[in-house]
Design an enzyme around this catalytic site. Structure first.
Site, PDB file in Angstrom:
ATOM      1  N   ASP A  15       1.134 -34.646 -24.502  1.00 41.46           N
ATOM      2  CA  ASP A  15      -0.293 -34.834 -24.243  1.00 41.46           C
ATOM      3  C   ASP A  15      -0.699 -36.086 -25.003  1.00 41.46           C
ATOM      4  O   ASP A  15      -0.685 -36.113 -26.242  1.00 41.46           O
ATOM      5  CB  ASP A  15      -1.108 -33.623 -24.716  1.00 41.46           C
ATOM      6  CG  ASP A  15      -1.109 -32.483 -23.701  1.00 41.46           C
ATOM      7  OD1 ASP A  15      -0.444 -32.619 -22.656  1.00 41.46           O
ATOM      8  OD2 ASP A  15      -1.781 -31.466 -23.967  1.00 41.46           O
ATOM      9  N   ASP A  29     -10.278 -23.794 -14.951  1.00 39.93           N
ATOM     10  CA  ASP A  29     -10.810 -25.114 -14.561  1.00 39.93           C
ATOM     11  C   ASP A  29     -11.012 -25.194 -13.060  1.00 39.93           C
ATOM     12  O   ASP A  29     -11.856 -25.933 -12.571  1.00 39.93           O
ATOM     13  CB  ASP A  29      -9.834 -26.259 -14.890  1.00 39.93           C
ATOM     14  CG  ASP A  29      -9.269 -26.190 -16.282  1.00 39.93           C
ATOM     15  OD1 ASP A  29      -9.993 -25.727 -17.177  1.00 39.93           O
ATOM     16  OD2 ASP A  29      -8.101 -26.594 -16.457  1.00 39.93           O
ATOM     17  N   GLU A  44       1.252 -32.884 -28.500  1.00 40.63           N
ATOM     18  CA  GLU A  44       0.004 -33.644 -28.331  1.00 40.63           C
ATOM     19  C   GLU A  44      -0.241 -34.511 -29.552  1.00 40.63           C
ATOM     20  O   GLU A  44      -0.148 -34.045 -30.695  1.00 40.63           O
ATOM     21  CB  GLU A  44      -1.154 -32.656 -28.132  1.00 40.63           C
ATOM     22  CG  GLU A  44      -2.503 -33.342 -28.034  1.00 40.63           C
ATOM     23  CD  GLU A  44      -3.604 -32.439 -27.517  1.00 40.63           C
ATOM     24  OE1 GLU A  44      -3.366 -31.701 -26.539  1.00 40.63           O
ATOM     25  OE2 GLU A  44      -4.699 -32.478 -28.082  1.00 40.63           O
ATOM     26  N   ASP A  76      -4.623 -35.462 -21.933  1.00 38.88           N
ATOM     27  CA  ASP A  76      -5.464 -34.309 -22.302  1.00 38.88           C
ATOM     28  C   ASP A  76      -6.676 -34.883 -23.044  1.00 38.88           C
ATOM     29  O   ASP A  76      -6.929 -34.546 -24.199  1.00 38.88           O
ATOM     30  CB  ASP A  76      -4.636 -33.352 -23.174  1.00 38.88           C
ATOM     31  CG  ASP A  76      -5.347 -32.038 -23.431  1.00 38.88           C
ATOM     32  OD1 ASP A  76      -6.511 -31.912 -23.016  1.00 38.88           O
ATOM     33  OD2 ASP A  76      -4.742 -31.153 -24.060  1.00 38.88           O
ATOM     34  N   HIS A  79      -5.810 -25.478 -15.975  1.00 41.61           N
ATOM     35  CA  HIS A  79      -5.911 -24.069 -16.353  1.00 41.61           C
ATOM     36  C   HIS A  79      -6.558 -23.347 -15.156  1.00 41.61           C
ATOM     37  O   HIS A  79      -7.387 -23.937 -14.456  1.00 41.61           O
ATOM     38  CB  HIS A  79      -6.859 -23.826 -17.524  1.00 41.61           C
ATOM     39  CG  HIS A  79      -6.560 -24.566 -18.796  1.00 41.61           C
ATOM     40  ND1 HIS A  79      -6.919 -25.868 -18.994  1.00 41.61           N
ATOM     41  CD2 HIS A  79      -5.987 -24.145 -19.952  1.00 41.61           C
ATOM     42  CE1 HIS A  79      -6.568 -26.230 -20.225  1.00 41.61           C
ATOM     43  NE2 HIS A  79      -5.993 -25.207 -20.817  1.00 41.61           N
TER      44      HIS A  79
HETATM   45  C1  XLS Z   1      -6.202 -27.861 -26.826  1.00 45.23           C
HETATM   46  C2  XLS Z   1      -5.008 -28.078 -26.035  1.00 45.23           C
HETATM   47  C3  XLS Z   1      -5.131 -27.701 -24.571  1.00 45.23           C
HETATM   48  C4  XLS Z   1      -3.782 -27.553 -23.959  1.00 45.23           C
HETATM   49  C5  XLS Z   1      -3.776 -26.778 -22.691  1.00 45.23           C
HETATM   50  O1  XLS Z   1      -6.382 -28.400 -27.908  1.00 45.23           O
HETATM   51  O2  XLS Z   1      -4.611 -29.405 -26.182  1.00 45.23           O
HETATM   52  O3  XLS Z   1      -5.907 -28.641 -23.908  1.00 45.23           O
HETATM   53  O4  XLS Z   1      -3.187 -28.793 -23.733  1.00 45.23           O
HETATM   54  O5  XLS Z   1      -4.256 -25.496 -22.853  1.00 45.23           O
HETATM   55 NI    NI Z   2      -3.137 -30.392 -25.067  1.00 42.78          NI
HETATM   56 NI    NI Z   3      -5.638 -30.465 -27.826  1.00 42.58          NI
END
Ligand code: XLS
Ligand code: NI
Ligand code: NI
Length: 433
Positions: free
Chosen positions: A294, A102, A266, A337, A99
């Site tokens: 993710d 970051d 994710e 992640d 991001h």
């Molecule tokens: C948060 C998200 C974030 C995204 C990117 O829960 O997983 O980390 O992957 O903004």
């Molecule tokens: Ni994520």
């Molecule tokens: Ni997340």
């Protein structure tokens, strides 16, 4: 004193090695099914959890000590970048994700933030050149600063919509500059705390327009990567608009984006939504919207997005099975992640976490490839639906309820229930993991 420069790149030592900082299952150069494991898995380190997160939780602040803390200057941001690329090399990560917030501190107005992001991405670009590490995806942090407390594109305040759009443009430009293979939008605070103060229809329409502006801009700058939306059902808001894959598919269709945007799925978010990881992956694949993953699990008991490194081979195997079935990754990859537990203070903990996660993924992928090659699940599936290949079955789909009813009467159709064979199929999977 640098933290990660003393770790030489982790090497494959085989399953019998006891070296905690060697790969036991992930041999990046191993070729299986015509591709190296490196190219199958496309691992990425998440800049935020590994370098920006300080080890806090809702009850206490920073536990980690890092040379780039406090993260309040461009000088510290450069130290952080140096360390990040040392870690990427220590764990042989081919990619990273980030991001804007970051990479460098947000300070001042938008013009200031543009200038500092440009400066740090130039610096990071040099590290990429030197090491060969590439950018899997970039994204905008539209959730940490207090101005985003009521959302970004879905904010009731047009000024916040404006700053959000300008920030996404900035981050798309930076991703393009770094050769990123995808651009991700996770909803952040796109959702609501209470319907008492929320105009749900208007907020969804604004988000739909926002994503169309993103796609228009992608074509304008000639970004050839994929635009990905990342579903999540709750946290930080009580209800997130991008709840799960099914919700996102409906949303993207409604706003005419089904051919333009894919999904970043994710594992932890799947769990929060009450789904399995493979359910979300298989559904996205069925809709032609599987983009990237993710790979971070949640605690199954706590109900929080705990972002733990993966450690369950059977779960990971089923996830990759569905990814392979969909043809494998194109622009996507496996992004960790994931963050350390806040008691895992040492540099070595972060190195070991990534190495172990890569090993778990490699074991899962190898099992998935073997299941694929064996074809047992696929042939069971074919057999289960085989009768639909007959003309008489196809006629059911072509006909009307009247036709079908007449046939049921004339042919005295009486279904004979047959076994779904679930346990046998579960046993089959267990032979491979
Ligand atoms: C948060 C998200 C974030 C995204 C990117 O829960 O997983 O980390 O992957 O903004
Ligand atoms: Ni994520
Ligand atoms: Ni997340």
């Amino acid at each position: 004193m640098a933290l990660f420069d003393s770790f030489s790149p982790a090497q494959y030592a085989g399953p019998d090695s006891t070296d905690p900082l060697a790969f036991h299952h992930y041999n990046p150069d191993d070729v299986i099914d015509g591709k190296t494991l490196r190219d199958h898995l496309r691992f990425a380190v998440a800049y935020w959890h590994s370098f920006a997160w300080e080890g806090g939780d809702p009850f206490g602040g920073r536990t980690f000590e890092r040379p780039w803390f406090p993260q309040d200057s461009m000088a510290q941001a450069r130290i952080k970048a140096d360390e990040a690329f040392d870690l990427f090399q220590a764990v042989q990560a081919p990619f990273f994700c980030w991001h804007d917030a970051d990479l460098r501190p947000e300070q001042g107005n938008h013009a200031d933030n543009l200038a500092t992001l440009d400066e740090i991405t130039d610096y990071i670009g040099e590290h990429m050149q030197r090491t060969g590490v590439r950018c899997l995806w970039g994204t905008a942090n539209l959730f940490s600063d207090r101005r985003f407390m009521s959302g970004a594109a879905s904010n009731p305040d047009p000024a916040v919509y404006a700053v959000s759009a300008a920030t996404v443009k900035m981050c798309m430009d930076a991703t393009h500059k770094l050769g990123g293979q995808n651009y991700v939008l996770w909803g952040g605070r796109e959702g609501y705390e209470t319907l008492l103060n929320t105009d749900l229809k208007r907020e969804l329409d604004h988000m739909g327009r926002f994503l169309n502006q993103v796609v228009e801009y992608k074509y304008k700058i000639g970004f050839s990567g994929s635009i990905l939306v990342e579903p999540k059902p709750q946290e930080p808001t009580k209800h997130q608009y991008d709840f799960d894959v099914a919700t996102c598919v409906g949303f993207l269709r409604k706003y005419g984006l089904e051919d333009e945007i894919k999904l970043n799925i994710e594992q932890g978010h799947a769990i929060l939504a009450g789904h399995s990881f493979e359910h979300e992956i298989a559904l996205a694949a069925a809709e032609g919207m599987l983009g990237s993953i993710d790979m971070n699990r949640n605690d199954y008991q706590s109900g929080w997005d705990t972002d733990q490194f993966p450690n369950n081979v059977p779960e990971v195997a089923l996830a990759y099975y569905h990814i392979l079935k969909a043809g494998g990754f194109t622009t996507g990859g496996t992004n960790f992640d994931a963050k350390l537990r806040r008691q895992s203070l040492d540099a070595e903990d972060l190195v070991a976490a990534h190495i172990g996660a890569m090993d778990v993924c490699a074991r899962g992928l190898k099992a998935a490839i073997a299941m694929h090659a064996d074809g047992g699940l696929e042939s069971a599936l074919q057999a289960r639906y085989a009768e639909w290949e007959s003309d008489s079955a196809r006629a059911l789909l072509a006909g009307s309820l009247d036709d079908i009813s007449a046939r049921v009467l004339a042919e005295d159709i009486r279904p004979a229930p047959r076994s779904g064979r679930q346990e046998q199929l579960e046993n089959y999977v267990n032979r491979f993991v």
